[in-house]
Design an enzyme around this catalytic site. Structure first.
Site, PDB file in Angstrom:
ATOM      1  N   GLU A  46      -6.183   4.757   3.955  1.00 48.08           N
ATOM      2  CA  GLU A  46      -5.237   5.078   5.026  1.00 48.08           C
ATOM      3  C   GLU A  46      -5.737   4.608   6.394  1.00 48.08           C
ATOM      4  O   GLU A  46      -6.901   4.785   6.733  1.00 48.08           O
ATOM      5  CB  GLU A  46      -5.022   6.597   5.052  1.00 48.08           C
ATOM      6  CG  GLU A  46      -4.035   7.075   6.112  1.00 48.08           C
ATOM      7  CD  GLU A  46      -4.013   8.589   6.259  1.00 48.08           C
ATOM      8  OE1 GLU A  46      -3.040   9.095   6.846  1.00 48.08           O
ATOM      9  OE2 GLU A  46      -4.963   9.269   5.794  1.00 48.08           O
ATOM     10  N   LYS A 119       4.993   8.766   5.938  1.00 47.53           N
ATOM     11  CA  LYS A 119       4.336  10.007   5.527  1.00 47.53           C
ATOM     12  C   LYS A 119       5.208  11.217   5.850  1.00 47.53           C
ATOM     13  O   LYS A 119       5.644  11.411   6.987  1.00 47.53           O
ATOM     14  CB  LYS A 119       2.988  10.109   6.238  1.00 47.53           C
ATOM     15  CG  LYS A 119       2.110  11.281   5.828  1.00 47.53           C
ATOM     16  CD  LYS A 119       0.757  11.128   6.511  1.00 47.53           C
ATOM     17  CE  LYS A 119      -0.224  12.232   6.134  1.00 47.53           C
ATOM     18  NZ  LYS A 119      -1.555  11.981   6.735  1.00 47.53           N
ATOM     19  N   CYS A 156      -2.169  10.565   2.091  1.00 47.66           N
ATOM     20  CA  CYS A 156      -3.115  11.607   2.472  1.00 47.66           C
ATOM     21  C   CYS A 156      -2.572  13.029   2.282  1.00 47.66           C
ATOM     22  O   CYS A 156      -2.499  13.496   1.156  1.00 47.66           O
ATOM     23  CB  CYS A 156      -3.617  11.368   3.889  1.00 47.66           C
ATOM     24  SG  CYS A 156      -5.206  12.179   4.213  1.00 47.66           S
TER      25      CYS A 156
END
Length: 299
Positions: A46, A119, A156
């Site tokens: 990431e 995200k 994540c």
């Protein structure tokens, strides 16, 4: 007899500097190393273009964002993907007019940009102050049909939510990918989430009967914050899990790594279907998942 659908996946792991060109060159070097070992789909960690800047709430760090269109790192990775014939999910800090996202572009093996995922779950805790920088993603959970497999890619903090993994596999994802930046907790030096982090994702693999690839950075990063210096030591431990959650390949917490694993997706599909966890689902009973408090559906 039809040829088995086999795919070789890779997770990369390295320490970042705070220089974009250096980090992109490191990523390219490791992508090439993975390709030499036969990898078809290669996951880079990431926000690999620089330090994990979210340790601090700094206005100047927002300037690190770039628009998706003609993003220089994505363009370079498109050229690399086409040259090597590999699939590359490419994480980046996206500017979209007045919005900002923690995004990832999926590059197919011919260099085609298949689109982005933004995200969905944005953390906000000491050292991981992402809500200052990122709007919540608006793409929803997506799958991407690449040359080698239909893949689900989340980012994540998304990896802690079983709903995200299930949503991607329900849409046909054959492999799950999670680029990551996680390490020590600045407010509590005794808190080590590494094993918890791994076990949660192993659970996603086992519960959905799909392989899973997680790529994390290593190294110590010190960021100047409004309250002085903040420090995170990223714990690496990138890994590839098989469809029962078993660890196939894993890195340590200090060394650069190129992890490799091969999967027979047809065989895994057969096992997934025969195991019955998708056959016996009861969506009619899961309405509580659409609530925050267990009672009232979110509008």
């Amino acid at each position: 007899m039809e040829k088995a659908k086999k795919v070789v996946v890779s997770a990369l792991q390295f320490a970042c500097t705070d220089d974009v060109s250096t980090n992109v060159a490191t990523a390219e070097r490791l992508v090439r190393a993975a390709h030499k070992q036969g990898a078809n789909i290669i996951l880079i960690q990431e926000l690999f273009e620089g330090y994990y800047f979210c340790q601090a709430q700094r206005e100047d760090f927002i300037q690190r964002a770039k628009p998706y269109k003609d993003h220089p790192t994505i363009l370079r990775m498109q050229e690399l993907a086409k040259e090597l014939g590999v699939v590359l999910p490419v994480s980046f800090f996206e500017e979209a007019n007045n919005a900002h996202y923690n995004s990832i572009a999926i590059i197919d093996a011919d260099g085609t940009d298949l689109g982005i995922y933004r995200k969905s779950h944005i953390p906000d805790g000491p050292g991981y102050e992402e809500k200052f920088y990122f709007n919540p993603g608006d793409t929803g959970f997506k799958v991407f049909q690449t040359k080698f497999a239909k893949i689900g890619v989340a980012i994540c903090w998304d990896q802690w939510f079983p709903e995200a993994a299930r949503a991607m596999v329900l849409q046909g994802a054959e492999i799950l990918f999670y680029p990551t930046a996680i390490g020590s907790e600045p407010q509590d030096g005794g808190l080590d989430s590494c094993d918890h982090w791994k076990r949660v994702m192993q659970g996603h693999a086992g519960a959905n009967v799909v392989p899973l690839v997680a790529s994390n950075r290593i190294g110590k990063e010190i960021i100047e914050t409004e309250h002085g210096k903040s420090e995170i030591t990223f714990y690496g431990n990138s890994f590839i899990a098989g469809p029962t959650g078993e660890i196939i390949s894993a890195a340590d917490d200090k060394e650069e790594a190129v992890l490799i694993a091969q999967f027979d997706l047809d065989n895994i599909k057969s096992k997934r279907h025969s195991w019955g966890v998708f056959r016996d689902r009861r969506p009619d009973l899961y309405k509580v998942l659409l609530t925050l408090d267990g009672k009232n559906p979110v509008p």
